[in-house]
Design a protein around this motif. Structure first.
Motif, PDB file in Angstrom:
ATOM      1  N   ARG A 107     -28.392 -37.052  -8.973  1.00 46.67           N
ATOM      2  CA  ARG A 107     -27.800 -38.539  -9.411  1.00 46.67           C
ATOM      3  C   ARG A 107     -29.199 -39.568  -9.132  1.00 46.67           C
ATOM      4  O   ARG A 107     -28.436 -40.872  -9.158  1.00 46.67           O
ATOM      5  CB  ARG A 107     -26.537 -38.833  -8.805  1.00 46.67           C
ATOM      6  CG  ARG A 107     -25.469 -37.856  -9.140  1.00 46.67           C
ATOM      7  CD  ARG A 107     -24.018 -38.050  -8.192  1.00 46.67           C
ATOM      8  NE  ARG A 107     -23.148 -37.348  -8.868  1.00 46.67           N
ATOM      9  CZ  ARG A 107     -22.288 -36.708  -8.166  1.00 46.67           C
ATOM     10  NH1 ARG A 107     -22.079 -37.038  -6.484  1.00 46.67           N
ATOM     11  NH2 ARG A 107     -21.240 -36.109  -8.630  1.00 46.67           N
TER      12      ARG A 107
ATOM     13  N   ASP B  11     -25.012 -36.782 -17.050  1.00 47.50           N
ATOM     14  CA  ASP B  11     -23.835 -36.848 -16.189  1.00 47.50           C
ATOM     15  C   ASP B  11     -23.727 -35.521 -15.452  1.00 47.50           C
ATOM     16  O   ASP B  11     -23.794 -34.486 -16.019  1.00 47.50           O
ATOM     17  CB  ASP B  11     -22.715 -36.882 -17.270  1.00 47.50           C
ATOM     18  CG  ASP B  11     -22.428 -37.772 -18.008  1.00 47.50           C
ATOM     19  OD1 ASP B  11     -22.750 -39.077 -17.460  1.00 47.50           O
ATOM     20  OD2 ASP B  11     -22.068 -38.097 -19.578  1.00 47.50           O
ATOM     21  N   VAL B  12     -23.399 -35.573 -14.142  1.00 40.88           N
ATOM     22  CA  VAL B  12     -23.425 -34.706 -13.140  1.00 40.88           C
ATOM     23  C   VAL B  12     -21.865 -34.348 -12.936  1.00 40.88           C
ATOM     24  O   VAL B  12     -21.160 -35.282 -12.476  1.00 40.88           O
ATOM     25  CB  VAL B  12     -24.017 -35.053 -11.719  1.00 40.88           C
ATOM     26  CG1 VAL B  12     -23.912 -33.960 -10.915  1.00 40.88           C
ATOM     27  CG2 VAL B  12     -25.382 -35.356 -12.168  1.00 40.88           C
TER      28      VAL B  12
END
Length: 152
Positions: A28, A36-37
């Motif tokens: 991040r 998008d994690v």
């Protein structure tokens, strides 16, 4: 277009939780955009999670010379439904053990090879206490895999 990085982990101890947090911080990193994690415990990750992801980070303990039972269950559940659908997607791996990680690393790498995933970072193997160096290496692992997705 946003890409999805799926992080599948088994983190039963404070040390493994610390590794997970460092990996996530790297994935991040503010310089990594368009990724998008998605984080799933190994026992909660599903076939749709795998199929919808563009890349993967796997984290496990080394238990009795093998990956954790939870991560093994994950692979048992998703392997055949994902086969032929995830080939070429990038992945990274971290393993924490008290004294040996070789069997756990080998077992995950065999499954990743069977799925034809592409290893994009050196595996992080930890058999020491979690210190600043280990946290940095975990951060770098997360960042490397996420940045690979950003570049695609």
């Amino acid at each position: 277009m946003s890409r999805t990085l799926l992080v599948v982990h088994h983190t039963p101890s404070p040390a493994t939780r610390e590794l997970l947090e460092a990996v996530l911080a790297g994935a991040r990193d503010p310089e990594i955009t368009g990724v998008d994690v998605v984080v799933r415990p190994a026992l909660a990750a599903t076939v749709p999670d795998v199929l919808e992801a563009d890349g993967y980070l796997f984290g496990t303990t080394a238990n009795f010379g093998y990956m954790s039972g939870a991560l093994k269950h994950f692979f048992d559940t998703v392997y055949y439904p994902s086969l032929d659908h995830v080939a070429g997607r990038p992945y990274g791996l971290w393993v924490h053990g008290n004294n040996d990680t070789v069997g756990a690393v080998t077992s995950v790498e065999k499954l990743a090879a069977g799925l034809a995933l592409t290893k994009v970072a050196d595996t992080l193997e930890v058999v020491t206490a979690i210190d600043a160096d280990v946290r940095q290496r975990a951060y770098d692992l997360g960042g490397t895999v996420a940045a690979t997705l950003m570049e695609e």
